[in-house]
Design an enzyme around this catalytic site. Structure first.
Site, short mmCIF file in Angstrom:
data_model
loop_
_atom_site.label_atom_id
_atom_site.label_comp_id
_atom_site.label_asym_id
_atom_site.label_seq_id
_atom_site.Cartn_x
_atom_site.Cartn_y
_atom_site.Cartn_z
N ALA A 223 0.88 -1.15 0.00
CA ALA A 223 0.00 0.00 0.00
C ALA A 223 0.92 1.20 0.00
O ALA A 223 1.93 1.20 0.68
CB ALA A 223 -0.90 0.01 1.23
N SER A 224 0.61 2.20 -0.79
CA SER A 224 1.53 3.32 -0.95
C SER A 224 0.75 4.60 -1.18
O SER A 224 -0.42 4.58 -1.53
CB SER A 224 2.48 3.09 -2.14
OG SER A 224 3.13 1.84 -2.03
N ASN A 225 1.44 5.72 -1.00
CA ASN A 225 0.89 7.03 -1.31
C ASN A 225 1.82 7.74 -2.28
O ASN A 225 3.05 7.58 -2.20
CB ASN A 225 0.79 7.91 -0.05
CG ASN A 225 0.08 7.23 1.11
OD1 ASN A 225 -1.02 6.72 0.95
ND2 ASN A 225 0.70 7.22 2.27
N ASN A 462 -3.46 3.58 -4.04
CA ASN A 462 -3.98 2.23 -4.26
C ASN A 462 -5.49 2.20 -4.39
O ASN A 462 -6.11 1.14 -4.33
CB ASN A 462 -3.53 1.26 -3.17
CG ASN A 462 -2.08 1.43 -2.79
OD1 ASN A 462 -1.79 1.82 -1.67
ND2 ASN A 462 -1.18 1.17 -3.70
N ARG A 481 -6.80 6.80 2.78
CA ARG A 481 -5.51 7.48 2.61
C ARG A 481 -5.56 8.48 1.46
O ARG A 481 -5.05 9.60 1.57
CB ARG A 481 -4.39 6.46 2.41
CG ARG A 481 -4.00 5.72 3.66
CD ARG A 481 -2.87 4.73 3.42
NE ARG A 481 -3.27 3.59 2.62
CZ ARG A 481 -2.93 3.36 1.35
NH1 ARG A 481 -2.13 4.22 0.73
NH2 ARG A 481 -3.35 2.29 0.70
#
Length: 761
Positions: A223-225, A462, A481
């Site tokens: 999971a990333s931003n 994501n 997020r």
């Protein structure tokens, strides 16, 4: 088998003519006379910093980890032997463009130069190995890259949902996925998304019996931003590009900081040790790029059924072969490997009468991902950077790029293959209907893109990215997020790198209010003496998962107990696929937790026995509050005001060798408390199986300032070196814990100002 490097081995001839300058953080800045020398020097630097990590990844990809750690590595080796990853990587390397093969050959040359010069000065991990590292071969670059991405797709999610269906029925599968069309997409579109439910109910009902043998599987997708701000929102008038990838926090860290310069390019970024270039995060003198995981549905699992094998050891459809695992300290183990017309068998054998085969975009046709790496370094604009991604196969990424001319752009890159809608949910029958024969990838031009939006920023986390276009996935992350990053950057009009670091550090949960609404509504029959006080504490809480917050601790434990209540009633708590030890129970637990949280947020309990009525919910939620009060009193003492989140939420970053061999235990890095959780921008994901320990987090943070490259910042959880005790193995740790960025030295003057050591190779 390749021969080990020793002092008597043949070494590459001649000097590279490259200069390596190490800065105050130990980060290497390479100045080389040619691209070939630059890639060779990058290989040399990677080996100098991370040779054990490269050896670990290579051995796992080749199914030879058990040769070092014994039976602890056998199940993983068996999987990769059955998959045939080594043969796939060799074939993919053969299919690469000549220039790309030359790049990997140069990189391997640099690794082998280092090995030849350091056979008596290897990192301490090799004190626990039975043999020194072997020569690096160019195709190993492909193998370790594929290894790092095989579990980022939908293999494990479909196995997990198969387990859910076997235990709780097809309706439960749809409930835990949730309404995948409900989240606001990043890219506007004119039409509705694909019908994601088409044929699903019929197939799930028909396949329920086949799923009865399945259990949960590991979930290693990240999971990333990431976000990009146009110049109209920044102090410099040029774009800012920032973000943070999320993975399991291991030591050594997955990403390696490096800077390579030659006459053709001047690029700095974070790469994978063992792979040339900077596939995910970096910039040259004109363009910056970054990614988040696109969450693409890239894998299908097929339920193969067959009768007794023929006398020659082959079933009518599955061709079987035997491979031998050499197990350190044990007898050899024979692994039966099979291949059906649908793909390699990853679980099962003739004695079972049933097996699971799989197909993955990374082995359906040649994987040309590495053909994109060199062009990325040379791109002179955002458009050229996107065009460089045309050969990209895996994983499917949300690519953000920005250039010094002021453009910001988004593009999905990677191999997207649309199949039957029915195959999106669980393993499917091994029939021609679901086979991949003849399927082609979606053309690059049809993959979603968006550039220079009127709002002045782009964000990926994501989440679902487009309202129209090809089908990508059922498995997007929830919007929390993404929406929080948008909330933070939307008001910015004079943004700086420091502002980007403040976004990295944000610990506000947009999920917490939804979970707590459930708690406040149904937690009304609590009996523990502290229960009402805890509810009052939560009612006054600002939903920030700060390290010092006691309310964050209470919320986290109540949420974990609610997750356990849901998964236990569904009959999927702690489920595993295969035998004990593969996959890790914590990963199955984390996947179950994500599903349960989605059900809580959407109030979808109609398929959960005992929670499908108000009385059952009151009893369960109240019990969770009572149990939380009792548990935290026992663990942290009787005063709730002292229950700081960082006391339980501690970052564990295990060393894989130390986890497998007790004799290597000293290689584990220390454990520290930290903030955030799985739903916050500052990632700190947990799993019910391991309590509140942080097992998932930001494995890097970065902010690239296109107005002044030397004003950029980055940080990794440990340091650039993977050698314990080197001085640069943990020197970025305090900055990472504080969500601070260390300077990125890029210009020649900036590099010279921070240089502390120079090596000529």
């Amino acid at each position: 088998m390749a021969e080990p490097i020793t002092s008597d081995s043949e070494t590459p001839a001649g000097a590279l003519g490259a200069t390596i300058r190490r800065d105050t953080w130990g980060i290497a800045h390479v100045d080389a006379p040619s691209p070939g020398a630059a890639f060779a020097a990058q290989g040399w630097v990677a080996a100098d910093d991370r040779i054990w990590q490269m050896e670990w990844d290579r051995r796992r990809a080749l199914g030879r980890w058990a040769e070092v750690v014994g039976m602890a590595g056998a199940r993983e080796d068996a999987f990769f032997r059955r998959l045939g990853l080594a043969d796939i990587a060799r074939a993919d390397w053969d299919a690469l463009a000549p220039r790309t093969r030359a790049m990997t050959e140069a990189y391997a040359d640099g690794v082998n130069r280092w090995l030849a010069d350091h056979d008596e000065a290897l990192p301490p991990e090799f004190d626990h190995h039975p043999a020194p590292p072997e020569r690096w071969e160019p195709w190993h670059c492909v193998a370790v890259y594929k290894l790092r991405h095989i579990f980022m797709g939908t293999l494990t999610r479909k196995l997990w949902r198969g387990r859910i269906m076997a235990q709780a029925g097809p309706e439960a599968v749809m409930v835990i996925v949730g309404d995948v069309e409900a989240d606001t997409a990043m890219v506007p579109g004119d039409g509705p998304p694909p019908d994601l439910l088409a044929d699903a109910a019929t197939l799930l009902d028909a396949s329920a019996a086949d799923m009865a043998a399945l259990a949960a599987a590991m979930d290693s997708d990240g999971a990333s931003n990431s976000w990009a701000l146009s110049g109209e929102r920044t102090a410099s008038g040029k774009p800012l590009l920032a973000g943070d990838p999320h993975r399991g926090i291991e030591f050594p860290n997955v990403y390696h900081q490096c800077h390579i310069t030659c006459g053709d390019f001047d690029a700095i970024g974070m790469g994978f040790p063992g792979v040339p270039g900077f596939p995910h995060f970096g910039h040259n003198d004109e363009v910056a790029w970054c990614i988040t995981h696109g969450m693409c549905d890239d894998t299908d699992v097929f339920v193969e059924r067959f009768g007794p094998t023929e006398p020659d050891g082959e079933s009518p459809e599955i061709q079987w072969r035997t491979e031998t695992l050499h197990i350190r300290g044990e007898d050899d183990v024979e692994v039966l490997c099979g291949r059906s017309p649908r793909g390699p068998v990853v679980l099962g054998d003739p004695a079972d009468g049933v097996a699971l085969s799989m197909m993955w975009t990374g082995m359906h046709g040649a994987d040309t991902t590495l053909d994109a790496l060199w062009p990325m370094l040379e791109a002179g604009s955002a458009d050229e950077s996107i065009e460089a991604a045309r050969p990209w196969v895996l994983p499917v990424n949300n690519l953000l790029v920005a250039d010094r001319a002021g453009k910001i752009a988004f593009k999905i890159r990677g191999r997207v293959i649309e199949r039957s809608p029915a195959s999106r949910w669980t393993p499917v029958p091994a029939t021609d209907e679901f086979a991949w024969d003849g399927l082609e990838a979606v053309p690059f031009e049809q993959l979603p893109e968006w550039s220079d939006p009127q709002r002045g920023f782009l964000v990926t986390a994501n989440n679902r990215t487009a309202d129209a276009g090809p089908y990508i996935s059922l498995d997007y992350a929830g919007p929390a997020r993404h929406d929080r990053v948008c909330e933070l950057i939307a008001p910015m009009s004079d943004a700086t790198v420091a502002d980007m670091a403040s976004v990295h550090a944000d610990v506000t949960s947009l999920v917490a209010p939804k979970v707590l609404d459930l708690v406040f509504e149904y937690g009304v029959e609590c009996g523990h003496a502290l229960a009402n006080g805890l509810l009052d504490m939560l009612a006054a809480w600002d939903h920030r998962m700060n390290p010092e917050s006691a309310a964050a601790t209470v919320y986290a434990v109540i949420k974990r107990r609610l997750i356990e209540a849901i998964t236990e009633r569904l009959g999927v708590a702690g489920a595993e696929l295969g035998a004990s030890g593969w996959p890790p129970a914590a990963e199955a637990s984390r996947m179950a937790a994500a599903a349960a949280v989605r059900m809580m947020c959407e109030r979808r309990f109609d398929v959960v026995p005992g929670l499908d009525n108000p009385i059952g919910l009151r009893m369960a939620v109240s019990a969770c509050v009572d149990e939380t009060a009792a548990e935290l009193s026992q663990r942290l003492g009787g005063d709730p005001q002292t229950w700081a989140w960082e006391r339980l939420h501690r970052m564990a970053s295990p060393h894989p060798l130390a986890s497998a061999l007790p004799s290597a235990r000293e290689l584990h890095p220390p454990v520290d408390g930290c903030g955030g959780d799985a739903d916050t921008v500052r990632q700190g994901g947990t799993a019910p199986e391991t309590g509140e320990r942080a097992i998932h987090g930001s494995c890097a943070r970065y902010a690239f300032d296109l107005g002044d490259w030397d004003n950029s910042g980055w940080v990794v959880p440990h340091g650039v070196s993977g050698v314990r005790g080197s001085g640069h193995d943990l020197d970025q740790r305090s900055a990472w814990l504080a969500c601070e960025l260390i300077p990125v030295a890029y210009s020649a003057d900036s590099v010279a100002a921070v240089t502390v050591d120079v090596v000529e190779i």
